[in-house]
Scaffold this active site. Structure first.
Site, PDB file in Angstrom:
ATOM      1  N   PRO A  23       0.824  -1.217   0.000  1.00  0.00           N
ATOM      2  CA  PRO A  23       0.000   0.000   0.000  1.00  0.00           C
ATOM      3  C   PRO A  23       0.857   1.265   0.000  1.00  0.00           C
ATOM      4  O   PRO A  23       1.855   1.353   0.729  1.00  0.00           O
ATOM      5  CB  PRO A  23      -0.793  -0.111   1.307  1.00  0.00           C
ATOM      6  CG  PRO A  23      -0.752  -1.565   1.658  1.00  0.00           C
ATOM      7  CD  PRO A  23       0.561  -2.067   1.171  1.00  0.00           C
ATOM      8  N   GLN A  99      -6.151  -2.065   2.061  1.00  0.00           N
ATOM      9  CA  GLN A  99      -5.689  -1.886   3.432  1.00  0.00           C
ATOM     10  C   GLN A  99      -6.674  -0.980   4.163  1.00  0.00           C
ATOM     11  O   GLN A  99      -6.839   0.188   3.815  1.00  0.00           O
ATOM     12  CB  GLN A  99      -4.294  -1.254   3.443  1.00  0.00           C
ATOM     13  CG  GLN A  99      -3.685  -1.146   4.837  1.00  0.00           C
ATOM     14  CD  GLN A  99      -2.360  -0.405   4.830  1.00  0.00           C
ATOM     15  OE1 GLN A  99      -2.328   0.794   4.608  1.00  0.00           O
ATOM     16  NE2 GLN A  99      -1.270  -1.123   5.066  1.00  0.00           N
ATOM     17  N   TYR A 189       0.082   4.155  13.396  1.00  0.00           N
ATOM     18  CA  TYR A 189      -1.315   4.533  13.267  1.00  0.00           C
ATOM     19  C   TYR A 189      -2.138   3.887  14.394  1.00  0.00           C
ATOM     20  O   TYR A 189      -1.590   3.228  15.270  1.00  0.00           O
ATOM     21  CB  TYR A 189      -1.814   4.208  11.868  1.00  0.00           C
ATOM     22  CG  TYR A 189      -1.067   5.007  10.811  1.00  0.00           C
ATOM     23  CD1 TYR A 189      -1.052   6.403  10.861  1.00  0.00           C
ATOM     24  CD2 TYR A 189      -0.343   4.382   9.801  1.00  0.00           C
ATOM     25  CE1 TYR A 189      -0.345   7.148   9.919  1.00  0.00           C
ATOM     26  CE2 TYR A 189       0.364   5.124   8.860  1.00  0.00           C
ATOM     27  CZ  TYR A 189       0.367   6.509   8.922  1.00  0.00           C
ATOM     28  OH  TYR A 189       1.060   7.252   8.014  1.00  0.00           O
ATOM     29  N   ARG A 237      -1.107  -6.016   8.697  1.00  0.00           N
ATOM     30  CA  ARG A 237       0.204  -5.368   8.582  1.00  0.00           C
ATOM     31  C   ARG A 237       0.644  -4.932   9.973  1.00  0.00           C
ATOM     32  O   ARG A 237      -0.073  -4.214  10.678  1.00  0.00           O
ATOM     33  CB  ARG A 237       0.171  -4.160   7.651  1.00  0.00           C
ATOM     34  CG  ARG A 237       1.572  -3.590   7.416  1.00  0.00           C
ATOM     35  CD  ARG A 237       1.640  -2.593   6.286  1.00  0.00           C
ATOM     36  NE  ARG A 237       2.803  -2.870   5.447  1.00  0.00           N
ATOM     37  CZ  ARG A 237       3.247  -2.050   4.502  1.00  0.00           C
ATOM     38  NH1 ARG A 237       2.639  -0.911   4.239  1.00  0.00           N
ATOM     39  NH2 ARG A 237       4.299  -2.378   3.785  1.00  0.00           N
ATOM     40  N   ARG A 330       7.930   1.740  -3.159  1.00  0.00           N
ATOM     41  CA  ARG A 330       8.657   2.706  -3.980  1.00  0.00           C
ATOM     42  C   ARG A 330       9.302   2.048  -5.190  1.00  0.00           C
ATOM     43  O   ARG A 330       9.381   2.644  -6.269  1.00  0.00           O
ATOM     44  CB  ARG A 330       9.705   3.420  -3.118  1.00  0.00           C
ATOM     45  CG  ARG A 330       9.095   4.367  -2.087  1.00  0.00           C
ATOM     46  CD  ARG A 330      10.079   4.798  -1.025  1.00  0.00           C
ATOM     47  NE  ARG A 330      10.450   3.698  -0.149  1.00  0.00           N
ATOM     48  CZ  ARG A 330      11.253   3.831   0.908  1.00  0.00           C
ATOM     49  NH1 ARG A 330      11.777   4.999   1.204  1.00  0.00           N
ATOM     50  NH2 ARG A 330      11.540   2.779   1.666  1.00  0.00           N
TER      51      ARG A 330
END
Length: 376
Positions: A23, A99, A189, A237, A330
């Site tokens: 993600p 996600q 998070y 995750r 990336r």
């Protein structure tokens, strides 16, 4: 035969290979809705041969967005644009994951390429700008002086609302046709905030001991697994370590993974970090050992992620049992055709992973003597 390009099955889902797009937030949505940017951005990875494409952190409530420009799945009207993307990914042979996330105290931050909150009044109207007060396990700001807002601590009713929001978003994800849901409990998070003693200062049943700090994530997993179809895999995750001496550790993640396995989780997306004060040893393959730990000691298949673009090393990581999947973020942005190229680099002579519309690539390679057409 390449192990990286061998199929793998989780529950009723068989992926064509072990390559995954991790993600990646695009900060390009309005009111949480996916748009043409997301369609084109994600579609190219399916064209490029990835086995599984996981959409960016998608907020389960509006106030759970990292920024006002994040995707969301908190209302039914948001389903249709996602379904369009899912249908295209499927048409190109890739599986589609999403996600589901809540940013907690790291919500309501600026779009990263802006200079803080520098939107003009006209831009705010055009971009559907919003600001709000975040929520967190404790009323402790993530970091001072870095465009974070002091959060309000969730009470038990607020915690129940978070769980219910993950459930409702998972139901919507199924309606959109997603093959798998990934619950985001990493990168500092909300769910990661509850896990980590760096952010969780509670003294009730959701704080204190490791068992208590794990409680919210386990309740979210139980509730989502109860509504997510039995034949569809569920992924979590995790930040396997906070990279902080006072934070969450690999040992903690192994214990959590064992518990997640008993509750119907099918794989761990093994990342790390997310809190101020972390000392992260960034470099090629710096998180592979974390994926290995939860795989071998925790007992669940794992995704390795983080600076993994070297093809031969990616093959070895899977072949040697260090991880079950190689996830690029990336690296996929830089080379969305990484799988089709990697497969040739590992000895494949056929072009079956390329879409039929790209068959001319084979003729170009023949004309130029590229790949297996090379002559001595």
């Amino acid at each position: 035969m390449s192990q990286l390009f061998s199929p793998i099955t989780l529950r009723g889902l068989t992926l064509r290979n072990r390559t995954v797009v991790a993600p990646m937030c695009q900060y390009s949505a309005q009111d949480g809705f996916a748009n043409d940017w997301h369609f084109a951005h994600l579609g190219r990875f399916a064209i490029g041969g990835f086995g599984l494409v996981i959409l960016e952190a998608t907020a389960v409530v509006a106030e759970g967005r990292i920024s006002y420009a994040d995707l969301g799945l908190w209302k039914d009207e948001q389903i249709a644009p996602f379904a369009r993307i899912v249908d295209f990914l499927h048409s190109q042979g890739a599986a589609a994951g999403i996600q589901l996330a809540h940013a907690g105290r790291k919500a309501a931050t600026p779009v990263p390429w802006r200079n803080g909150f520098d939107e003009t009044d006209a831009e705010k109207a055009a971009l559907h700008f919003e600001s709000w007060t975040p929520v967190a396990p404790s009323a402790v700001i993530h970091a001072e002086g870095k465009n974070f807002t002091a959060p309000e601590a969730l009470d038990e009713a607020g915690i129940r609302n978070v769980i219910d929001a993950f459930v409702a978003s998972a139901i919507r994800a199924d309606k959109a046709g997603f093959d798998t849901v990934e619950i985001h409990a990493a990168h500092g998070y909300l769910l990661n905030q509850f896990l980590s003693p760096l952010a969780n200062k509670r003294t009730d049943q959701y704080g204190g001991s490791r068992e208590n700090r794990m409680r919210l994530l386990l309740e979210v997993v139980d509730a989502v697994r109860a509504v997510w179809p039995e034949d569809k895999p569920l992924v979590v995750r995790l930040s396997i370590t906070d990279w902080h001496p006072e934070g969450w550790s690999v040992e903690d993640s192994v214990a959590l993974t064992r518990e997640l396995k008993t509750r119907g989780v099918d794989a761990i997306d093994a990342s790390s970090g997310g809190f101020e004060g972390a000392v992260v040893p960034v470099g090629p393959e710096y998180q592979v050992a974390l994926a290995t730990a939860v795989r071998k000691e925790g007992g669940l298949p794992s995704m390795a992620v983080g600076l993994l673009g070297d093809v031969l090393r990616a093959e070895a990581i899977v072949a040697d049992g260090h991880a079950d999947f190689i996830a690029l973020a990336r690296g996929a942005l830089d080379e969305p055709n990484w799988p089709v190229h990697a497969r040739h680099a590992l000895g494949a002579e056929d072009y079956s992973l390329w879409p039929k519309q790209t068959a001319r690539v084979r003729e170009r390679d023949r004309a130029l003597g590229h790949r297996h057409f090379k002559t001595a």
